[in-house]
Motif scaffolding. Structure first.
Motif, short mmCIF file in Angstrom:
data_model
loop_
_atom_site.label_atom_id
_atom_site.label_comp_id
_atom_site.label_asym_id
_atom_site.label_seq_id
_atom_site.Cartn_x
_atom_site.Cartn_y
_atom_site.Cartn_z
N SER A 1 -22.38 6.06 -33.39
CA SER A 1 -22.48 4.62 -33.12
C SER A 1 -22.40 4.28 -31.64
O SER A 1 -23.29 3.61 -31.11
CB SER A 1 -21.41 3.87 -33.90
OG SER A 1 -21.67 3.93 -35.28
N PRO A 2 -21.34 4.70 -30.92
CA PRO A 2 -21.30 4.35 -29.49
C PRO A 2 -22.43 4.97 -28.68
O PRO A 2 -22.88 4.38 -27.70
CB PRO A 2 -19.93 4.87 -29.04
CG PRO A 2 -19.53 5.88 -30.06
CD PRO A 2 -20.14 5.44 -31.34
N ILE A 3 -22.90 6.14 -29.09
CA ILE A 3 -24.00 6.78 -28.37
C ILE A 3 -25.28 5.96 -28.50
O ILE A 3 -26.00 5.74 -27.52
CB ILE A 3 -24.22 8.22 -28.90
CG1 ILE A 3 -23.05 9.10 -28.46
CG2 ILE A 3 -25.54 8.80 -28.41
CD1 ILE A 3 -23.06 10.49 -29.07
N VAL A 4 -25.56 5.48 -29.70
CA VAL A 4 -26.75 4.65 -29.92
C VAL A 4 -26.67 3.37 -29.11
O VAL A 4 -27.63 2.96 -28.45
CB VAL A 4 -26.92 4.33 -31.42
CG1 VAL A 4 -28.06 3.33 -31.62
CG2 VAL A 4 -27.20 5.60 -32.21
N VAL A 5 -25.51 2.73 -29.12
CA VAL A 5 -25.34 1.47 -28.40
C VAL A 5 -25.47 1.69 -26.89
O VAL A 5 -26.13 0.92 -26.18
CB VAL A 5 -23.99 0.83 -28.75
CG1 VAL A 5 -23.74 -0.40 -27.89
CG2 VAL A 5 -23.94 0.45 -30.23
N TYR B 1 -19.88 20.19 -28.92
CA TYR B 1 -21.31 19.95 -28.71
C TYR B 1 -21.83 18.76 -29.52
O TYR B 1 -23.02 18.45 -29.46
CB TYR B 1 -22.13 21.19 -29.08
CG TYR B 1 -21.88 22.37 -28.18
CD1 TYR B 1 -22.15 22.29 -26.81
CD2 TYR B 1 -21.39 23.56 -28.68
CE1 TYR B 1 -21.91 23.37 -25.97
CE2 TYR B 1 -21.15 24.64 -27.85
CZ TYR B 1 -21.41 24.54 -26.50
OH TYR B 1 -21.18 25.61 -25.67
N ILE B 2 -20.97 18.11 -30.29
CA ILE B 2 -21.41 17.01 -31.16
C ILE B 2 -22.10 15.92 -30.36
O ILE B 2 -23.23 15.52 -30.65
CB ILE B 2 -20.23 16.43 -31.95
CG1 ILE B 2 -19.74 17.43 -33.00
CG2 ILE B 2 -20.64 15.13 -32.64
CD1 ILE B 2 -20.72 17.68 -34.11
N ASP B 3 -21.43 15.42 -29.33
CA ASP B 3 -22.01 14.33 -28.55
C ASP B 3 -23.31 14.75 -27.88
O ASP B 3 -24.27 13.96 -27.83
CB ASP B 3 -21.01 13.86 -27.47
CG ASP B 3 -19.87 13.05 -28.07
OD1 ASP B 3 -19.87 12.86 -29.30
OD2 ASP B 3 -19.00 12.60 -27.30
N TRP B 4 -23.35 15.96 -27.38
CA TRP B 4 -24.57 16.46 -26.71
C TRP B 4 -25.74 16.48 -27.70
O TRP B 4 -26.85 16.05 -27.37
CB TRP B 4 -24.32 17.87 -26.16
CG TRP B 4 -25.45 18.43 -25.36
CD1 TRP B 4 -25.65 18.33 -24.02
CD2 TRP B 4 -26.56 19.20 -25.86
NE1 TRP B 4 -26.79 18.98 -23.64
CE2 TRP B 4 -27.39 19.53 -24.76
CE3 TRP B 4 -26.93 19.65 -27.13
CZ2 TRP B 4 -28.54 20.27 -24.88
CZ3 TRP B 4 -28.10 20.40 -27.25
CH2 TRP B 4 -28.89 20.70 -26.15
N CYS B 5 -25.49 16.98 -28.90
CA CYS B 5 -26.55 17.06 -29.91
C CYS B 5 -26.99 15.68 -30.38
O CYS B 5 -28.19 15.42 -30.57
CB CYS B 5 -26.08 17.90 -31.10
SG CYS B 5 -25.78 19.64 -30.72
N LEU B 6 -26.04 14.79 -30.57
CA LEU B 6 -26.39 13.43 -31.02
C LEU B 6 -27.20 12.71 -29.94
O LEU B 6 -28.18 12.01 -30.25
CB LEU B 6 -25.13 12.65 -31.36
CG LEU B 6 -24.34 13.15 -32.58
CD1 LEU B 6 -23.05 12.35 -32.75
CD2 LEU B 6 -25.18 13.10 -33.85
N GLU B 7 -26.79 12.84 -28.70
CA GLU B 7 -27.55 12.22 -27.61
C GLU B 7 -28.95 12.81 -27.51
O GLU B 7 -29.91 12.09 -27.22
CB GLU B 7 -26.80 12.41 -26.29
CG GLU B 7 -25.56 11.55 -26.17
CD GLU B 7 -24.85 11.75 -24.85
OE1 GLU B 7 -25.39 12.47 -23.99
OE2 GLU B 7 -23.76 11.18 -24.66
N MET B 8 -29.06 14.11 -27.76
CA MET B 8 -30.36 14.77 -27.74
C MET B 8 -31.29 14.15 -28.79
O MET B 8 -32.48 13.93 -28.54
CB MET B 8 -30.16 16.27 -28.02
CG MET B 8 -31.43 17.08 -28.05
SD MET B 8 -32.14 17.32 -26.42
CE MET B 8 -33.56 18.36 -26.85
N LEU B 9 -30.75 13.85 -29.95
CA LEU B 9 -31.57 13.26 -31.00
C LEU B 9 -31.86 11.78 -30.72
O LEU B 9 -32.99 11.33 -30.93
CB LEU B 9 -30.85 13.41 -32.35
CG LEU B 9 -30.71 14.85 -32.87
CD1 LEU B 9 -29.81 14.90 -34.09
CD2 LEU B 9 -32.08 15.44 -33.20
N VAL B 10 -30.87 11.05 -30.27
CA VAL B 10 -31.05 9.62 -30.02
C VAL B 10 -32.09 9.37 -28.93
O VAL B 10 -32.84 8.39 -28.99
CB VAL B 10 -29.70 8.97 -29.65
CG1 VAL B 10 -29.90 7.55 -29.12
CG2 VAL B 10 -28.79 8.94 -30.87
#
Length: 617
Positions: free
Chosen positions: A178-182, A121-130
């Motif tokens: 990093s890649p999610i933000v970009v 769920y890491i990517d899902w949560c990070l994308e949710m915040l970004v």
């Protein structure tokens, strides 16, 4: 917590006084989530319904939502992406921007708990915040109201705190961030407020708690986006200066069309600035470059500028240096150097010089590097005369060594790198010669350089380089008595010779000076205190030239850029054209003496851009 009671739908809790304890509620939700795997969805579907966004929630509805989110936080280990897809979808649609602080905190608690519970769920949560870096489009107008800044700070401070919490709980999370933000950066076609706010948060990440991990990605990504916007502008909106007529418009005429506080070196610069007004892409780029400037100032204040510059420099070399239609992005590097002249400022010049002199680099990269170097040394007010002389010495030594290894080959395209180095030397001296000659030790160093041998070599750089640069350089060199030989120099009688055109070819890099005056209004205001305009340069043929000082010290900025508008106009009664010059095709028997006793009036170009099609860059 506020108590709940059991509803008539098989003990699904709803808000009311009295009821479940926290632990009982968490236990109930765990059972509810497990029941879904056996096909029992009724209470689960009701739970999902509480999470769907609604407008104008009553206090009781807010209490139910907060309680539900907190209970789910305690039951995250029972959430399964396959069976509970609708639950995750409902949570993903919730926006912090739509709620008060209680709901914000409860939602963020759920996201952080979910990230820590299971790596998938890491990517899902990070994308949710970004995705919260910018509000929904309908929120932007409300942020302009009196409490808008406070609302913005409440959301974004919590988002960045949650990102730090996840990074602390899951050490590998910043690498995934990093890649999610970009990837989620607004496109070049997004509106300005959205893009600016997103970049603000990128830079906050870079300087924040996770900056050590993500910083090396955020700044290069920003430079890449600036460059995308830069090239999107194209040359269509920018007038091309004809090298034959760039001196026709004098400052006296320009002042008739401009405000007193505006400084322009040519009519086309003024018109270009005006033409770019109202261009949405230009406005967006201008705002983003200012953000980058402010971030650099912050880095300087915190003692991080050198570290950040070491990240920016490779990014510049990889992208901007090889993008020959970059018009404004490079000023990020210029401003970083201005903030730290002795560190970043010197390093930038040395790196460009190294790129030029390295035979391994492609010719086109070397030509671009020396064009950047020449423009930078000419325009950067903050560079010392000694450092500039050191770079000139290295360029002269390289060109002289090149000449000694070649006999004669008048195919300019075969020697583009050499001609670009020669032109760089002349261009720098057009701006700097007066100030360098005023310092005895630097004057002696210049006089001892083998420049005369280069100009008289059979490769004939004076016939090949940009005519306007050659003419101005020779006039200043003559006035300063730079060459000790009895023979003086004259220039070819064809202003834009075939040899000169062949040197630049379709790329026209002979006319590329990347630090020409910045046309972006907001960005230019930051650059202005550190920037040398041609209209302010004191040349060696100025009437106010003084005797060489006996004091072997650096000249001041006033010595370098001391002429005012009135002095320029008084000196420009007439313009020297190529017909006014004595021409002798033998480069060993040259003279630049005008046929008449006219005062010198030709001016260096404020902006030298391609005279061929804009696409040639």
């Amino acid at each position: 917590m506020v108590g709940v009671r059991v509803s008539n739908k098989e003990e699904f809790p709803v808000m009311e006084k009295g009821g479940y304890s926290d632990s009982q509620l968490v236990s109930h939700f765990k059972g509810l989530l497990v029941a879904v795997t056996t096909g029992d969805r009724e209470n689960y579907d009701e739970l999902v319904g509480y999470l769907h966004p609604k407008k104008n929630l009553s206090p009781d509805e807010v209490a139910v939502l907060v309680t539900t989110l907190k209970a789910l936080s305690g039951a995250v280990s029972f959430i399964d992406s396959f069976h509970h897809e609708s639950l995750l979808f409902a949570v993903s649609r919730m926006s912090l921007w739509n709620y008060g602080t209680e709901v914000m905190d409860a939602l963020l608690e759920l996201i952080v708990s979910l990230a820590a519970s299971n790596g998938k769920y890491i990517d899902w949560c990070l994308e949710m915040l970004v995705k919260h870096f910018v509000p929904p489009f309908y929120i932007f107008d409300s942020l302009k109201q009196e409490n808008g800044i406070d609302r913005k700070n409440k959301v974004l401070s919590r988002v960045h705190a949650a990102l730090k919490d996840i990074a602390d709980l899951v050490p590998l999370a910043p690498l995934r961030l990093s890649p999610i933000v970009v990837q989620n950066m607004p496109s070049v076609f997004s509106n300005e407020p959205e893009t600016v706010m997103y970049v603000e948060n990128m830079l906050k990440l870079e300087s924040g708690a996770v900056g050590e991990t993500v910083g090396s990605t955020m700044l290069p990504a920003l430079v890449d986006r600036l460059l995308e916007l830069d090239v999107e502008i194209g040359w269509d909106g920018i007038l091309q200066e004809d090298t034959r007529g760039i001196f026709d418009m004098e400052l006296e005429d320009i002042c008739k069309f401009t405000d007193e506080d505006e400084n322009f070196d040519s009519m086309s610069e003024m018109l270009n600035r005006k033409n770019l007004q109202g261009n949405l892409v230009v406005q967006k780029l201008d705002s983003l470059i200012v953000l980058a400037f402010l971030h650099l100032e912050s880095c300087q204040s915190s003692g991080r500028l050198a570290e950040v510059f070491d990240i920016l420099l490779p990014s510049f070399q990889r992208t901007v240096l090889n993008a020959y239609n970059s018009k404004f992005t490079q000023f990020v590097m210029f401003y970083a150097c201005a903030l730290d002249p002795e560190g970043c400022g010197v390093k930038y010049a040395m790196v460009l010089a190294d790129v030029f002199s390295c035979d391994v680099n492609p010719p086109i990269t070397r030509m671009s590097a020396v064009a950047y170097l020449a423009s930078y040394l000419s325009r950067a007010k903050f560079l010392s005369a000694a450092m500039v002389t050191t770079i000139i010495q290295s360029l002269v030594d390289w060109c002289y060594a090149y000449c000694k290894l070649r006999d004669f080959d008048m195919n300019p395209r075969a020697h583009q790198v050499f001609y670009s180095g020669c032109q760089a030397i002349m261009y720098i001296l057009c701006f700097r010669l007066r100030s360098l000659m005023d310092i005895p030790r630097l004057k002696l160093q210049l006089l001892n350089m083998p420049m005369e041998a280069i100009w008289k070599h059979k490769l004939s750089p004076l016939k090949v380089c940009l005519p306007t640069v050659v003419v101005e350089f020779l006039r200043q060199a003559k006035a300063a008595q730079l060459f000790m030989a009895s023979d003086s120099f004259v220039f070819n009688d064809v202003l834009e010779s075939d040899l000169s055109k062949a040197y630049g070819g379709m790329d026209r890099l002979d006319m590329f000076f990347p630090f020409d005056p910045c046309l972006l209004k907001k960005s230019e205001s930051y650059i202005r205190p550190h920037f040398v305009r041609w209209s302010k340069v004191r040349t060696t043929y100025d009437d106010d030239i003084d005797e060489v000082s006996d004091n072997d010290s650096e000249v001041s900025d006033d010595d370098f850029v001391g002429r005012n508008t009135e002095e320029i106009i008084d000196d420009d009664d007439m313009v020297v054209t190529v017909e006014d010059l004595d021409f002798n095709p033998d480069l060993n028997k040259m003279s630049i003496t005008p046929k008449s006793s006219l005062k010198y009036g030709m001016r260096m170009p404020a902006r030298i851009r391609p005279s061929t099609s804009p696409e040639s860059l």
